[in-house]
Design a protein around this motif. Structure first.
Motif, short mmCIF file in Angstrom:
data_model
loop_
_atom_site.label_atom_id
_atom_site.label_comp_id
_atom_site.label_asym_id
_atom_site.label_seq_id
_atom_site.Cartn_x
_atom_site.Cartn_y
_atom_site.Cartn_z
N THR A 45 -38.47 -10.67 -3.06
CA THR A 45 -37.76 -9.42 -3.38
C THR A 45 -38.74 -8.28 -3.65
OG1 THR A 45 -37.62 -10.14 -5.70
CG2 THR A 45 -35.74 -10.62 -4.26
N GLY A 46 -39.87 -8.60 -4.27
CA GLY A 46 -40.87 -7.56 -4.50
C GLY A 46 -41.44 -7.02 -3.20
N THR A 47 -41.69 -7.91 -2.24
CA THR A 47 -42.20 -7.48 -0.94
C THR A 47 -41.17 -6.65 -0.19
OG1 THR A 47 -43.55 -9.49 -0.82
CG2 THR A 47 -43.17 -8.28 1.23
N MET A 48 -39.90 -7.08 -0.24
CA MET A 48 -38.85 -6.33 0.43
C MET A 48 -38.66 -4.95 -0.19
SD MET A 48 -35.97 -9.27 1.20
CE MET A 48 -34.96 -8.11 2.13
N LYS A 49 -38.87 -4.84 -1.50
CA LYS A 49 -38.78 -3.54 -2.16
C LYS A 49 -39.87 -2.60 -1.65
CE LYS A 49 -39.50 -1.25 -6.59
NZ LYS A 49 -39.89 -1.44 -8.01
N GLY A 103 -26.98 -4.03 -1.35
CA GLY A 103 -25.96 -3.72 -2.34
C GLY A 103 -24.58 -3.59 -1.72
N GLY A 104 -23.77 -2.70 -2.29
CA GLY A 104 -22.39 -2.54 -1.84
C GLY A 104 -22.19 -1.38 -0.90
N ILE A 105 -23.23 -1.03 -0.15
CA ILE A 105 -23.12 0.15 0.72
C ILE A 105 -22.10 -0.07 1.84
CG2 ILE A 105 -25.06 -0.61 2.17
CD1 ILE A 105 -25.84 2.35 2.39
N HIS A 106 -22.03 -1.26 2.39
CA HIS A 106 -21.08 -1.54 3.47
C HIS A 106 -19.66 -1.71 2.93
CE1 HIS A 106 -24.37 -1.79 6.23
NE2 HIS A 106 -24.91 -2.83 5.62
N PHE A 185 -25.96 10.76 1.93
CA PHE A 185 -27.11 10.61 1.04
C PHE A 185 -27.08 11.72 0.00
CE2 PHE A 185 -31.50 11.06 -0.30
CZ PHE A 185 -31.93 9.74 -0.39
N LYS A 186 -26.95 11.34 -1.28
CA LYS A 186 -26.95 12.31 -2.37
C LYS A 186 -28.32 12.39 -3.05
CE LYS A 186 -22.63 13.11 -1.67
NZ LYS A 186 -22.20 14.38 -1.02
N SER A 187 -28.87 11.23 -3.37
CA SER A 187 -30.21 11.15 -3.96
C SER A 187 -30.76 9.77 -3.69
CB SER A 187 -30.15 11.43 -5.47
OG SER A 187 -29.45 10.40 -6.15
N ALA A 188 -31.94 9.49 -4.23
CA ALA A 188 -32.57 8.20 -3.99
C ALA A 188 -31.80 7.06 -4.62
CB ALA A 188 -34.00 8.20 -4.51
N ILE A 189 -30.91 7.36 -5.56
CA ILE A 189 -30.13 6.32 -6.23
C ILE A 189 -28.63 6.55 -6.10
CG2 ILE A 189 -31.95 5.78 -7.89
CD1 ILE A 189 -30.47 7.50 -9.92
N SER A 190 -28.22 7.52 -5.29
CA SER A 190 -26.80 7.85 -5.22
C SER A 190 -26.40 8.12 -3.77
CB SER A 190 -26.50 9.09 -6.07
OG SER A 190 -25.14 9.47 -5.95
N TYR A 191 -25.24 7.58 -3.38
CA TYR A 191 -24.66 7.82 -2.06
C TYR A 191 -23.16 7.57 -2.17
CZ TYR A 191 -24.97 2.74 -2.06
OH TYR A 191 -24.86 1.41 -2.41
N GLU A 192 -22.41 8.15 -1.28
CA GLU A 192 -20.97 7.96 -1.30
C GLU A 192 -20.40 8.19 0.10
OE1 GLU A 192 -19.57 12.45 -2.69
OE2 GLU A 192 -19.50 10.76 -4.12
N PRO A 193 -19.31 7.52 0.46
CA PRO A 193 -18.71 7.70 1.79
C PRO A 193 -18.18 9.12 1.97
CG PRO A 193 -17.93 5.67 0.75
CD PRO A 193 -18.65 6.45 -0.30
N ASP A 194 -18.32 9.63 3.17
CA ASP A 194 -17.84 10.98 3.49
C ASP A 194 -17.38 10.97 4.94
OD1 ASP A 194 -17.18 13.59 3.23
OD2 ASP A 194 -19.20 14.34 2.83
N ALA A 195 -16.78 12.07 5.37
CA ALA A 195 -16.26 12.18 6.74
C ALA A 195 -16.66 13.52 7.34
CB ALA A 195 -14.75 12.01 6.76
N ILE A 196 -17.03 13.50 8.62
CA ILE A 196 -17.37 14.71 9.37
C ILE A 196 -16.36 14.84 10.50
CG2 ILE A 196 -19.18 15.98 10.57
CD1 ILE A 196 -21.19 14.02 9.42
N PRO A 197 -15.72 16.00 10.65
CA PRO A 197 -14.72 16.14 11.72
C PRO A 197 -15.36 16.52 13.06
CG PRO A 197 -14.77 18.11 10.38
CD PRO A 197 -15.76 17.17 9.76
N ALA A 198 -14.69 16.15 14.12
CA ALA A 198 -15.03 16.59 15.48
C ALA A 198 -13.71 16.84 16.21
CB ALA A 198 -15.88 15.55 16.20
N PHE A 199 -13.76 17.62 17.30
CA PHE A 199 -12.52 18.06 17.92
C PHE A 199 -12.62 17.96 19.43
CE2 PHE A 199 -13.31 20.46 14.02
CZ PHE A 199 -12.19 20.15 13.27
N ASN A 249 -33.27 -0.32 -4.12
CA ASN A 249 -32.70 -0.49 -5.47
C ASN A 249 -32.22 -1.91 -5.70
OD1 ASN A 249 -33.16 2.25 -5.93
ND2 ASN A 249 -31.11 2.84 -5.26
N ALA A 250 -31.61 -2.52 -4.67
CA ALA A 250 -31.12 -3.89 -4.81
C ALA A 250 -32.27 -4.87 -5.01
CB ALA A 250 -30.30 -4.28 -3.58
N MET A 251 -33.34 -4.70 -4.25
CA MET A 251 -34.49 -5.58 -4.41
C MET A 251 -35.21 -5.35 -5.74
SD MET A 251 -34.43 -7.54 -1.82
CE MET A 251 -32.65 -7.40 -1.93
N ASP A 252 -35.20 -4.11 -6.22
CA ASP A 252 -35.79 -3.81 -7.53
C ASP A 252 -35.00 -4.52 -8.63
OD1 ASP A 252 -37.50 -2.57 -9.43
OD2 ASP A 252 -36.01 -1.01 -9.76
#
Length: 294
Positions: A45-49, A103-106, A185-199, A249-252
């Motif tokens: 885990t340390g190497t993966m981090k 982590g729980g990103i997916h 991507f919000k920050s190095a420790i924060s992210y959240e799902p969002d949507a971008i429109p196309a037409f 973060n998960a490996m840390d």
């Protein structure tokens, strides 16, 4: 002829004496084996981090470049005051990847997609990556029209996004609205799902301020494909940066948890070893005293 029971010679069961293993000794070996396993996991885990931290810097640079592409395309729709059709056919493009251990990103992306499907059960879905495809297929398998694998192994490129956009445009159904659901991507420790429109071309052509742009009808399909590729590239790059950040973060956290477990097992090992040594000393002293009395 077999001999009768009375004529058979008497047989006596013989039990082979085996040295009994000490319970304390077995416990020490088990604790020692567990310690080795946890220490090996901590090294992995340390190497993966470290690897994720190195990849995160490059992923953030690619994300910054992709935002330039995507935001410029969206600026055209914003200035044209393009709005989605209420009764139009909608396509959801879910930008995920094939990799785990992040982590729980997916799972968050899956939950956001399910909420969007609950609002309109008739939407069609295009999945980028295998991690989100499996849970979505269980609940909304009939909505998935196209899926792509081998996504997220390396930093996304515009050529990959363009190839994906080309396959989507070749679908039989004509979609008025397209939404790309991704991890922002919000920050190095924060992210959240969002949507971008196309037409589609028709929706963009019917925009309130479309006349302000000198775009010929023959150029609209090319512009739509280019804008869709830009948006997909933006979503993939943002998602890749979020994935590397989440994996680091998960490996840390895994390394810290392994360290805590190592400390607990080390204390348990020391106490058990001390108890074994004390017990053996008591047996030696007792035996010596018994020999001296005799």
């Amino acid at each position: 002829m077999f001999a009768t029971r009375a004529a058979r010679p008497g047989l006596k069961a013989v039990t082979v004496a085996r040295p009994a293993l000490s319970n304390n000794y077995a416990t020490l070996r088990e604790i020692e084996g567990r310690l080795k396993s946890i220490k090996n996991i901590q090294k992995i885990t340390g190497t993966m981090k470290i690897v994720a931290s190195t990849k995160l810097a490059r992923a953030q640079k690619a994300m910054s470049d992709s935002r330039t592409y995507g935001q410029n395309s969206n600026t055209v729709f914003e200035k044209a005051e393009t709005k989605p059709l209420e009764s139009g056919k909608t396509l959801l493009i879910v930008a995920s990847s094939d990799k785990g251990l992040c982590g729980g990103i997916h799972s968050q992306l899956t939950k956001a997609t399910r909420k969007r499907i609950a609002k309109d059960p008739n939407v069609d879905i295009v999945v980028l990556g295998e991690k989100v495809k499996a849970p979505l297929a269980r609940a909304s398998g009939k909505n998935i029209k196209l899926s792509f694998s081998n996504v997220g192994k390396n930093i996304p490129t515009f050529m990959e996004a363009q190839a994906i956009a080309d396959q989507i445009i070749q679908l039989d159904t004509q979609y008025d609205n397209v939404e790309i659901i991704y991890n922002a991507f919000k920050s190095a420790i924060s992210y959240e799902p969002d949507a971008i429109p196309a037409f589609s071309e028709e929706v963009f052509k019917n925009s309130a301020n479309f006349s302000a742009f000198e775009i010929e009808d023959e150029q609209l399909p090319n512009f739509r494909e280019f804008a869709l590729a830009n948006t997909i590239y933006w979503a993939l790059a943002e998602g890749h940066a979020c994935e590397q950040s989440a994996r680091r973060n998960a490996m840390d956290n895994a390394s810290k948890n392994a360290g805590e477990m190592i400390n607990k097992f080390q204390i348990l090992f020391n106490r058990t070893r001390q108890a074994v040594i004390t017990g053996e000393l008591v047996e030696i002293i007792t035996g010596a005293a018994a020999s001296a009395e005799s």
